[in-house]
Design an enzyme around this catalytic site. Structure first.
Site, PDB file in Angstrom:
ATOM      1  N   ASP A  97      -1.873  11.187  -1.823  1.00  0.00           N
ATOM      2  CA  ASP A  97      -2.263  10.183  -2.828  1.00  0.00           C
ATOM      3  C   ASP A  97      -2.610  10.834  -4.156  1.00  0.00           C
ATOM      4  OD1 ASP A  97      -2.799   8.871  -0.082  1.00  0.00           O
ATOM      5  OD2 ASP A  97      -2.634   7.253  -1.550  1.00  0.00           O
ATOM      6  N   ALA A 125       0.810   5.256  -2.050  1.00  0.00           N
ATOM      7  CA  ALA A 125       0.594   5.640  -3.453  1.00  0.00           C
ATOM      8  C   ALA A 125       1.738   5.246  -4.408  1.00  0.00           C
ATOM      9  CB  ALA A 125       0.290   7.138  -3.520  1.00  0.00           C
ATOM     10  N   ARG A 127       0.861  -1.188   0.000  1.00  0.00           N
ATOM     11  CA  ARG A 127       0.000   0.000   0.000  1.00  0.00           C
ATOM     12  C   ARG A 127       0.890   1.229   0.000  1.00  0.00           C
ATOM     13  NH1 ARG A 127       2.459   1.952   3.747  1.00  0.00           N
ATOM     14  NH2 ARG A 127       0.958   3.641   3.691  1.00  0.00           N
ATOM     15  N   GLN A 145      -1.756   2.285   9.888  1.00  0.00           N
ATOM     16  CA  GLN A 145      -0.461   2.405   9.182  1.00  0.00           C
ATOM     17  C   GLN A 145       0.562   3.159  10.029  1.00  0.00           C
ATOM     18  OE1 GLN A 145      -3.445   3.057   7.836  1.00  0.00           O
ATOM     19  NE2 GLN A 145      -3.529   2.657   5.654  1.00  0.00           N
TER      20      GLN A 145
END
Ligand code: MRU
Length: 343
Positions: free
Chosen positions: A232, A47, A45, A191
């Protein structure tokens, strides 16, 4: 350098980011479908990292065809583009692979295969170089003694290596500045708690984990001096999409007069969109919100929402740090100046 993803010729290796920090498990992915599922399931994960994974997935998928087949090549690209909707880097990398393939019309399967593999590796290498550049520019904004708050994970794990927001923190640390980091845990996927602290503690940087709702408390007390996050997608007017909760951090930063910086490479910019509210926001599985470690924390029957990203409007952003330099407001004009001529 921390391992994020590695091309191994007949497969791709990636560390399972869902299992960190307890377990360091590596998956060998042998098909483009397995890569697509790894992106959807967040084995990988962040971007830039999902852009690299998609590019490698395309190279792997094409290689395994064993012969040239444009229709199948385009199907592979389509499958990978349907994995996650918000990060621009994913579509940027897929378009780059697609454009290369289409420019090689008269070449053999062998030549196209080699070109696609090299392109995927180039995307990865360039990403690391851009992060290091961003680190150089960004660390000029960090002072000795700063306490930096970050949200989500914009580190080596979210990129080809080094990181965007964490790349700046790393560069400041390597240059000898004494800094501390506050990492928001970043509910619901954690995260910040699981990945950012894992990276920073390994690096020997003094790191405090806080739950998301503590950020305002520490800002008001004057303990946070800078905020650095990744992105992102960044659109023409300087609005950004980043991990859910980023907007709340930016509002708190403004209220408490703390500089709020966003770090991202050119592959995150989407100048085809004018404003942040045009960015598609991914809605993820409800289980991510109502289960913690597999245990239910809310009653059956409750309705759940789980947007994975939010939009931070440009007026809350002090500067955008890129590999080409630092962009200050007015963003529409200055983004065009730095990024306009890129492609
Ligand atoms: O859902 P994720 O974990 O892929 O979201 C990641 C983020 O929001 C990061 O901050 C962003 O991708 C920048 S990573 C350099």
């Amino acid at each position: 350098m921390l391992p994020t993803i590695e091309w191994k010729d007949d497969h791709i290796i990636m560390i399972d980011q869902r299992k960190l920090p307890e377990e360091e498990i590596y998956h060998k992915l042998r098909t483009f479908e397995a890569v697509a599922e790894a992106i959807e399931e967040m084995i990988i994960r962040g971007a830039p990292a999902i852009g690299i994974a998609a590019a490698m997935g395309i190279a792997l998928g094409y290689k395994k065809l064993g012969k040239d087949d444009e229709e199948m090549f385009l199907k592979i690209c389509k499958r990978l583009s349907e994995t996650r909707p918000t990060a621009k880097n994913l579509f940027w990398a897929i378009d780059r692979m697609k454009n290369l393939y289409l420019s090689l019309k008269n070449k053999s399967f062998e030549e196209k295969k080699v070109a696609l593999i090299n392109e995927a590796l180039k995307i990865e290498k360039e990403d690391i170089e851009m992060n290091k550049k961003m680190g150089e520019f960004g660390s000029s904004l960090i002072e000795d003694g700063d306490t930096i708050l970050t949200h989500c994970n914009a580190g080596a794990l979210a990129t080809g290596g080094f990181g965007t927001a964490l790349g700046i923190i790393r560069a400041a640390h390597f240059s000898g500045k004494k800094i501390r980091v506050f990492a928001d845990e970043t509910r619901p996927f954690l995260q910040g708690a699981r990945l950012t602290t894992w990276e920073l503690v390994k690096e020997g940087i003094e790191t405090y984990l806080i739950s998301d709702n503590m950020a305002g408390f520490f800002m008001k007390k004057g303990e946070i001096t800078k905020i650095v996050v990744g992105a992102d997608r960044i659109v023409s007017n300087g609005d950004i999409a980043n991990k859910i909760g980023t907007y709340s951090v930016a509002v708190l930063a403004k209220e408490n007069k703390i500089p709020f910086y966003v770090a991202a490479p050119y592959s995150t910019f989407d100048l085809s969109l004018e404003r942040g509210d045009e960015i598609p926001i991914e809605e993820r599985k409800k289980e991510e919100v109502y289960l913690i470690n597999g245990k239910r924390i809310a009653p059956e029957g409750v309705k759940i929402k789980n947007p994975a990203f939010d939009i931070t409007p440009n007026e809350l952003i002090s500067a955008i740090i890129t590999e080409k330099g630092i962009i200050y407001p007015p963003y529409r004009e200055n983004i065009k100046k730095i990024m306009g001529e890129k492609e």
